[in-house]
Design a protein around this motif. Structure first.
Motif, PDB file in Angstrom:
ATOM      1  N   SER A  93       0.802  -1.201  -0.070  1.00 14.66           N
ATOM      2  CA  SER A  93      -0.067  -0.010   0.186  1.00 14.66           C
ATOM      3  C   SER A  93       0.784   1.283  -0.009  1.00 14.66           C
ATOM      4  N   GLU A  94       2.058   1.154  -0.328  1.00 13.54           N
ATOM      5  CA  GLU A  94       2.899   2.131   0.166  1.00 13.54           C
ATOM      6  C   GLU A  94       3.575   2.631  -1.692  1.00 13.54           C
ATOM      7  N   ARG A  95       3.883   3.732  -1.756  1.00 11.74           N
ATOM      8  CA  ARG A  95       4.508   4.349  -2.908  1.00 11.74           C
ATOM      9  C   ARG A  95       6.071   4.846  -2.590  1.00 11.74           C
ATOM     10  N   TYR A  96       6.815   4.420  -3.430  1.00 14.61           N
ATOM     11  CA  TYR A  96       8.138   4.572  -3.269  1.00 14.61           C
ATOM     12  C   TYR A  96       8.901   5.356  -4.678  1.00 14.61           C
ATOM     13  N   ASN A  97       9.794   6.058  -4.323  1.00 11.68           N
ATOM     14  CA  ASN A  97      10.588   6.572  -5.249  1.00 11.68           C
ATOM     15  C   ASN A  97      12.047   5.873  -5.320  1.00 11.68           C
ATOM     16  N   CYS A  98      12.085   5.113  -6.559  1.00 11.89           N
ATOM     17  CA  CYS A  98      12.879   3.980  -6.852  1.00 11.89           C
ATOM     18  C   CYS A  98      13.807   4.139  -7.855  1.00 11.89           C
ATOM     19  N   GLN A  99      15.043   3.562  -7.766  1.00 14.52           N
ATOM     20  CA  GLN A  99      15.913   3.447  -8.841  1.00 14.52           C
ATOM     21  C   GLN A  99      15.766   1.729  -8.997  1.00 14.52           C
ATOM     22  N   ILE A 100      15.227   1.569 -10.584  1.00 12.00           N
ATOM     23  CA  ILE A 100      15.441   0.180 -10.754  1.00 12.00           C
ATOM     24  C   ILE A 100      16.784  -0.135 -11.640  1.00 12.00           C
ATOM     25  N   ILE A 101      17.419  -1.204 -11.001  1.00 11.97           N
ATOM     26  CA  ILE A 101      19.013  -1.339 -11.367  1.00 11.97           C
ATOM     27  C   ILE A 101      18.752  -2.602 -12.343  1.00 11.97           C
ATOM     28  N   CYS A 102      19.123  -2.587 -13.771  1.00 13.94           N
ATOM     29  CA  CYS A 102      18.930  -3.495 -14.357  1.00 13.94           C
ATOM     30  C   CYS A 102      19.982  -3.956 -15.245  1.00 13.94           C
ATOM     31  N   MET A 103      20.219  -5.154 -15.757  1.00 14.36           N
ATOM     32  CA  MET A 103      21.356  -5.388 -16.573  1.00 14.36           C
ATOM     33  C   MET A 103      20.865  -6.721 -17.221  1.00 14.36           C
ATOM     34  N   ASN A 104      21.143  -6.922 -18.694  1.00 16.87           N
ATOM     35  CA  ASN A 104      20.944  -7.828 -19.669  1.00 16.87           C
ATOM     36  C   ASN A 104      19.603  -8.577 -19.397  1.00 16.87           C
ATOM     37  N   ARG A 105      18.582  -7.567 -19.381  1.00 15.22           N
ATOM     38  CA  ARG A 105      17.069  -7.666 -19.767  1.00 15.22           C
ATOM     39  C   ARG A 105      16.381  -8.215 -18.384  1.00 15.22           C
ATOM     40  N   LYS A 106      17.245  -8.108 -17.415  1.00 11.05           N
ATOM     41  CA  LYS A 106      16.892  -8.567 -15.788  1.00 11.05           C
ATOM     42  C   LYS A 106      16.752  -7.309 -14.805  1.00 11.05           C
ATOM     43  N   ILE A 107      15.980  -7.256 -13.895  1.00 12.52           N
ATOM     44  CA  ILE A 107      15.893  -6.568 -12.886  1.00 12.52           C
ATOM     45  C   ILE A 107      16.760  -7.013 -11.962  1.00 12.52           C
ATOM     46  N   ILE A 108      17.872  -6.407 -11.519  1.00  8.83           N
ATOM     47  CA  ILE A 108      18.785  -6.915 -10.504  1.00  8.83           C
ATOM     48  C   ILE A 108      18.353  -6.502  -9.213  1.00  8.83           C
ATOM     49  N   MET A 109      17.948  -5.125  -8.914  1.00  9.50           N
ATOM     50  CA  MET A 109      17.674  -4.887  -7.691  1.00  9.50           C
ATOM     51  C   MET A 109      16.779  -3.575  -7.703  1.00  9.50           C
ATOM     52  N   ILE A 110      15.847  -3.101  -6.752  1.00 10.71           N
ATOM     53  CA  ILE A 110      14.983  -2.055  -6.623  1.00 10.71           C
ATOM     54  C   ILE A 110      15.222  -1.480  -5.496  1.00 10.71           C
ATOM     55  N   ARG A 111      16.120  -0.296  -5.616  1.00  7.73           N
ATOM     56  CA  ARG A 111      16.401   0.675  -4.573  1.00  7.73           C
ATOM     57  C   ARG A 111      15.375   1.864  -4.350  1.00  7.73           C
ATOM     58  N   PRO A 112      14.584   1.633  -2.941  1.00 10.40           N
ATOM     59  CA  PRO A 112      13.862   2.757  -2.735  1.00 10.40           C
ATOM     60  C   PRO A 112      14.397   3.741  -2.175  1.00 10.40           C
ATOM     61  N   LYS A 113      14.094   5.029  -2.359  1.00 11.14           N
ATOM     62  CA  LYS A 113      14.686   6.256  -1.716  1.00 11.14           C
ATOM     63  C   LYS A 113      14.454   6.158  -0.218  1.00 11.14           C
ATOM     64  N   MET A 114      15.641   6.556   0.573  1.00  3.38           N
ATOM     65  CA  MET A 114      15.246   6.383   2.213  1.00  3.38           C
ATOM     66  C   MET A 114      14.984   7.766   2.688  1.00  3.38           C
ATOM     67  N   TRP A 115      15.571   8.704   2.192  1.00  3.63           N
ATOM     68  CA  TRP A 115      15.580   9.987   2.887  1.00  3.63           C
ATOM     69  C   TRP A 115      14.899  11.030   1.632  1.00  3.63           C
ATOM     70  N   LEU A 116      13.794  11.791   1.981  1.00  4.22           N
ATOM     71  CA  LEU A 116      13.068  12.217   0.880  1.00  4.22           C
ATOM     72  C   LEU A 116      13.200  13.804   0.938  1.00  4.22           C
ATOM     73  N   ALA A 117      13.379  14.565  -0.135  1.00  5.27           N
ATOM     74  CA  ALA A 117      13.390  15.904  -0.141  1.00  5.27           C
ATOM     75  C   ALA A 117      12.020  16.399  -0.009  1.00  5.27           C
ATOM     76  N   ASN A 118      11.861  17.374   1.251  1.00  4.40           N
ATOM     77  CA  ASN A 118      10.575  17.779   1.438  1.00  4.40           C
ATOM     78  C   ASN A 118      10.491  19.112   2.174  1.00  4.40           C
ATOM     79  N   ASP A 119      11.422  19.877   1.589  1.00  4.57           N
ATOM     80  CA  ASP A 119      11.429  21.320   1.945  1.00  4.57           C
ATOM     81  C   ASP A 119      11.691  22.357   0.596  1.00  4.57           C
ATOM     82  N   GLY A 120      11.540  23.527   1.137  1.00  8.49           N
ATOM     83  CA  GLY A 120      11.722  24.515  -0.205  1.00  8.49           C
ATOM     84  C   GLY A 120      10.816  23.849  -1.081  1.00  8.49           C
ATOM     85  N   ASN A 121      11.228  23.797  -2.634  1.00 11.37           N
ATOM     86  CA  ASN A 121      10.342  23.670  -3.472  1.00 11.37           C
ATOM     87  C   ASN A 121       9.965  21.948  -3.728  1.00 11.37           C
ATOM     88  N   TYR A 122      10.178  21.421  -2.584  1.00 12.37           N
ATOM     89  CA  TYR A 122      10.137  19.732  -2.868  1.00 12.37           C
ATOM     90  C   TYR A 122       9.099  19.397  -1.791  1.00 12.37           C
TER      91      TYR A 122
END
Length: 733
Positions: A93-122
Motif C-alpha cells: 500500500s506504499e508508494r516509493y521513489n525508486c531506482q530500478i537497476i537492470c542488466m541483460n534484460r533482468k531487474i537486479i535490484m529495486i532501490r527505494p529512496k530512504m531520505w526524501l526531499a521535503n522542504d523548499g520547492n520539494y
C-alpha cells in the motif's frame, strides 16, 4: 588494473510525457554503449519526469512507468550494460521513489529512496514513503505482465548494494547525499567502489559549488567513484534543472557536463582505474580500522564482470578544473534555457513583453535575446532537435532555418512600449534602442487616451475626477491614478499577444512575459493585476542587485550596449507626473532600499526570522551605523508592508525559481496571506527592547566583518541603483 568506463547523463525530461522521456533514455543508452561504457546512470524519476507532483498519486502514472520499463527490458537496451532507471513503484500500500537497476534484460535490484526531499520547492513526502528497513532486502513481486515478459517473478527490494565479480556498485539517490549521515559512508566501508546518484536538482544562483563539494567530499577521505546524473531543463513547472552530470574519483572531478543547455540528451563519459580506489583506501589507517568493525549492509550478487584488464587503448580520465558560471551568466543562461523549453512545449508562437525601458523589463528582454543567440548557436553546432523546434516556431519554409539571432527574434518576439504622459523620453528611447539591438518587433503604444476614457467614465458615474498628489490630490487619488495606468498595460499586453499574430497572418498565440523582481514582490511594490501579471516571469525570483550586475554584464557579453545606460539610471515606476521639483523614485516610494530588501528577504525566509529576532540580528549587523530605535523603525516598516501586501503573492505570475528568499506563495513560501499588519505582540516586544537599548550603539567589532552582505545606504539616491520598472507604491490593492 581494473579499468571501468561509465556514462552519466543530463536528460531534458518532461513530466508525464512518457514518449519524450523514453526517447531520451534510449538515446542516452545508445551513446553510452557507443562509447564503450558498462554503467549508464540516468536522472531521478527519469521515466515519468521528476515534476509530476500530484500525478504521482494516480495509478496510471505508476502503470505507465512499468510499461516503459518493460519496453527497455524487452529490447537489447540493457544488454551488456548496467542501467539505473528512476520511476515510482507501489509495494503493498506504499508508494516509493525508486531506482530500478537492470542488466541483460533482468531487474537486479529495486532501490527505494530512504531520505526524501521535503522542504523548499520539494514535497516528496506528499507522494512517496521513505524506505525504513535497512537490515535486509525483501522480495518484490513484479507486476504480472512484467514477470511473464521477463520470465522473472520477483526482484530484491530495499537498501543495499550489488556485488559483481570484480567490484561493488550502489545507488545513493539525490537528497541522501546531503543527509547528516549519508549512505555512502557505510557503503564505502562495506567495499562499495562505485556510487550512482540519480538526482532531480534545480538551479539556484550560486548553488552549484555546494553540490560539487558534496561529491568531492563523499570520495576524498573514503575513496570511490561518484557518478551524478541530473535532469536538465524545464519539465513543466517553475524550476529549471541545471544538469551538470559529473564523475568524481577519489575527490577529483574527472568529467563534468554542461549546467545550462538546449540539448535534450547529454552523455558524460569517464574512464577509471578502480585499483586507484583500492589503493587509496588501503593507505588510510582510520578507514581500515572502521571497515574492520563496520555495520553489515545487505547485498545482491551479480555474476558479471564490469571491468577490463590492462588496456593501452583505454585512456584514463584525468582531474579537471571545475567549471563555474558567474551569477550574471547564470541569469542569462538559466532563464534563457527555461524560456526555450516553455516556448517549444507550450505550443506558443513567441513572446510579448511590455518593455518600459527600465531595468527589470530590459533584463527580461535581454534574456529572450540570449535565448535567441543560444538557439542559433546550437543549430550551428548541429543540434537537429533545436533546429526542428526553431523552424516550427519561427515558421521557416523551403529549407530555411535561423542563422541570425536578430532575424529569429523578429519572428518570435514582440516588445511594446506603453507610454503615458508620465513617461520620460529617455525610457522611450532606451526601449526602442534595446529592441533594435535584440531584433524584436517593437511597438510604441500610447495609453493616455485609454486612461482618459476610463477617468471620464468614472467622472460620469461619480461626478468626481481624481488628481495626482503633486497637483493637490489625496494619497487615495494618487494611488488610484497610478493603478489605472498599470492595469491598462496588462489588458493591452494580453490583447496584443492574442491578436498581433492574427494581424501578421501567423498561427497560434504569444506568451506574455512578466518583469517584476523578487524584491518588489517581497515588499508588494507592484499593482495587483498590472503588467506584472503575465503568463510566465523569468526574473521573478532574482534580486534587483543581481539584475543590475546582469545588465552590466549583458551590455558587453550579449552586445546590447544600451543596457549600460539603463542600469545607470535611478529606478522609477514613471506613474506620476514629472515636475521640475519632483521625480518619482522607487526607493522613496517603498521607504527602503533594494539592498535593505534583500537583507530582509534573506533573514525572513532563509534564516526564518520573525520581527523580534530580525530586530535583534540587525542590531548586531547594523549597530555601527544605526541606533536600535532606527533599526526598530526599519524592521516595523518592512513587516507592515510585507504583511499588508502578502495577498499579492497568491497571484504572482509563475516565475523561474532562482533565489532562496522568494516570497512566491503557490509552491515555495507557504505562509498565510491575511495578517494583522500591526503585529501588536511582536512590535511591543521590539519597543521593550528599544527602551532597554535606547541611546546605546551596538559595537561588536567592525560591522563589515560581521556581515559582508550589508552596507546600509540612506535615502533614495544612496545606492545609485537601476532604471525605471513596472513597480508602483500600491499598498493594498
Amino acid at each position: 588494473m581494473r579499468l571501468l568506463k561509465v556514462a552519466t547523463c543530463n536528460l531534458n525530461q518532461w513530466a508525464m510525457d512518457f514518449d519524450c522521456n523514453l526517447k531520451n533514455i534510449k538515446e542516452s543508452i545508445v551513446r553510452a554503449k557507443d562509447a564503450g561504457a558498462v554503467i549508464r546512470l540516468g536522472p531521478e524519476l527519469e521515466i515519468t519526469g521528476y515534476g509530476c507532483e500530484d500525478h504521482f498519486l494516480e495509478l496510471d502514472t505508476v502503470n505507465h512507468a512499468w510499461e516503459c520499463l518493460k519496453e527497455l527490458l524487452v529490447g537489447d537496451w540493457t544488454d551488456g550494460i548496467l542501467c539505473s532507471f528512476g520511476m515510482p513503484v507501489i509495494k503493498g500500500s506504499e508508494r516509493y521513489n525508486c531506482q530500478i537497476i537492470c542488466m541483460n534484460r533482468k531487474i537486479i535490484m529495486i532501490r527505494p529512496k530512504m531520505w526524501l526531499a521535503n522542504d523548499g520547492n520539494y514535497r516528496e513526502l506528499r507522494w512517496f514513503t521513505a524506505w525504513k528497513q535497512r537490515d535486509q532486502f525483501v522480495d518484490f513481486q513484479l507486476p504480472n505482465e512484467i514477470a511473464e515478459t521477463l520470465s522473472q517473478e520477483s526482484a530484491p527490494f530495499g537498501y543495499g548494494y550489488i556485488q559483481f565479480l570484480d567490484t561493488a556498485v550502489a545507488a545513493e539517490v539525490c537528497e541522501e547525499l546531503f543527509t547528516p549521515i549519508p549512505p555512502h559512508a557505510e557503503l564505502a566501508l562495506n567495499g562499495v567502489e562505485v556510487f550512482m546518484n540519480a538526482s532531480g536538482s534545480h538551479h539556484q544562483l550560486r548553488k552549484l559549488d555546494i553540490r560539487l563539494r558534496a561529491f568531492i567530499g563523499a570520495t576524498h577521505t573514503r575513496g570511490g567513484v561518484y557518478m551524478y546524473s541530473n535532469q536538465q531543463g524545464c519539465d513543466g513547472g517553475r524550476l529549471y534543472y541545471d544538469g551538470c552530470a559529473s564523475v568524481v574519483v577519489n575527490g577529483d572531478l574527472v568529467a563534468q557536463g554542461s549546467q545550462f543547455s538546449l540539448k535534450d540528451v547529454e552523455v558524460v563519459i569517464a574512464q577509471i582505474d578502480l585499483d586507484a580506489v583500492a589503493s587509496l583506501r588501503g593507505s588510510i589507517s582510520s578507514f581500515q580500522e572502521q571497515a574492520s568493525c563496520k555495520t553489515r549492509v545487505p547485498f545482491v550478487e551479480a555474476r558479471y564482470s564490469l571491468c577490463q584488464s590492462f588496456n593501452l587503448k583505454m585512456c584514463l580520465s584525468s582531474p579537471l578544473k571545475i567549471k563555474y558560471h558567474s551569477p550574471e551568466e547564470e541569469i542569462a543562461f538559466g532563464p534563457g534555457c527555461w524560456l526555450w523549453d516553455y516556448l517549444r512545449r507550450s505550443g506558443a508562437s513567441g513572446f510579448l513583453l511590455p518593455l518600459s525601458g527600465g531595468a527589470d523589463s530590459s533584463s527580461v528582454a535581454a534574456i529572450v535575446g540570449c535565448m535567441c543567440q543560444l538557439v542559433v548557436k546550437e543549430i550551428a553546432n548541429g543540434d537537429e532537435q533545436v533546429k526542428v523546434d526553431a523552424i516550427r516556431i519561427g515558421q521557416y519554409k523551403d529549407g530555411q532555418y535561423p542563422t541570425d539571432s536578430k532575424e529569429f527574434a523578429k519572428r518570435i518576439f514582440y516588445t511594446v512600449f506603453m507610454g503615458s504622459e508620465n513617461s520620460s523620453e529617455a525610457t522611450k528611447s532606451w526601449a526602442k534602442v534595446l529592441a533594435d539591438e535584440i531584433g524584436s518587433w517593437h511597438l510604441d503604444v500610447p495609453i493616455d487616451g485609454v486612461v482618459s476614457a476610463l477617468l471620464s467614465l468614472f467622472q460620469t458615474v461619480t461626478g468626481k475626477r481624481p488628481k495626482y498628489k503633486v497637483d493637490g490630490g489625496s494619497n487615495v487619488e494618487n494611488l488610484g491614478l497610478q493603478n489605472i495606468q498599470a492595469r491598462i498595460r496588462m489588458v493591452l499586453a494580453f490583447m496584443l499577444a492574442s491578436l498581433l499574430p492574427w494581424v501578421h497572418n501567423k498561427p497560434g498565440f504569444y506568451l506574455v512575459l512578466g518583469s517584476s523582481n523578487v524584491d518588489e514582490a517581497l515588499r508588494g511594490y507592484l499593482t495587483k493585476y498590472d503588467c506584472s501579471a503575465a503568463d510566465i516571469n523569468p526574473i521573478g525570483s532574482i534580486s534587483k542587485q543581481d539584475l543590475r550586475a546582469f545588465l552590466r554584464w549583458a551590455a558587453t557579453h550579449l552586445s546590447y550596449a544600451s543596457l549600460a545606460d539603463i542600469e545607470a539610471a535611478p529606478p522609477t515606476a514613471e506613474l506620476e507626473p514629472i515636475r521640475s521639483n519632483y521625480s518619482q523614485l522607487d526607493e522613496v516610494d517603498m521607504g527602503m532600499t533594494y539592498q535593505e530588501l534583500s537583507v530582509y528577504g534573506r533573514m525572513r525566509k532563509i534564516f526564518r526570522c520573525g520581527p523580534v529576532s530580525m530586530f535583534k540580528n540587525l542590531c548586531y549587523r547594523w549597530g555601527a551605523k544605526l541606533t536600535p530605535r532606527e533599526v526598530a523603525e526599519k524592521v516595523k516598516h518592512f513587516f507592515k508592508y510585507y504583511s499588508i501586501n502578502r495577498h499579492k503573492m497568491t497571484v504572482l505570475t509563475p516565475s523561474y525559481h532562482a533565489e532562496s528568499y522568494s516570497p512566491e506563495d503557490n509552491r515555495f513560501d507557504l505562509r498565510q496571506f491575511l495578517y494583522n499588519a500591526r503585529w501588536p505582540f511582536q512590535f511591543r516586544k521590539i519597543d521593550d527592547l528599544v527602551r532597554e537599548l535606547d541611546g546605546d550603539r551596538v559595537h561588536l567589532g567592525d560591522s563589515s566583518d560581521q556581515d559582508k552582505l550589508v552596507d546600509i545606504s540612506h535615502g533614495a539616491g544612496g545606492m545609485g541603483v537601476v532604471a525605471a520598472g513596472s513597480g508602483n507604491p500600491n499598498v493594498g490593492l
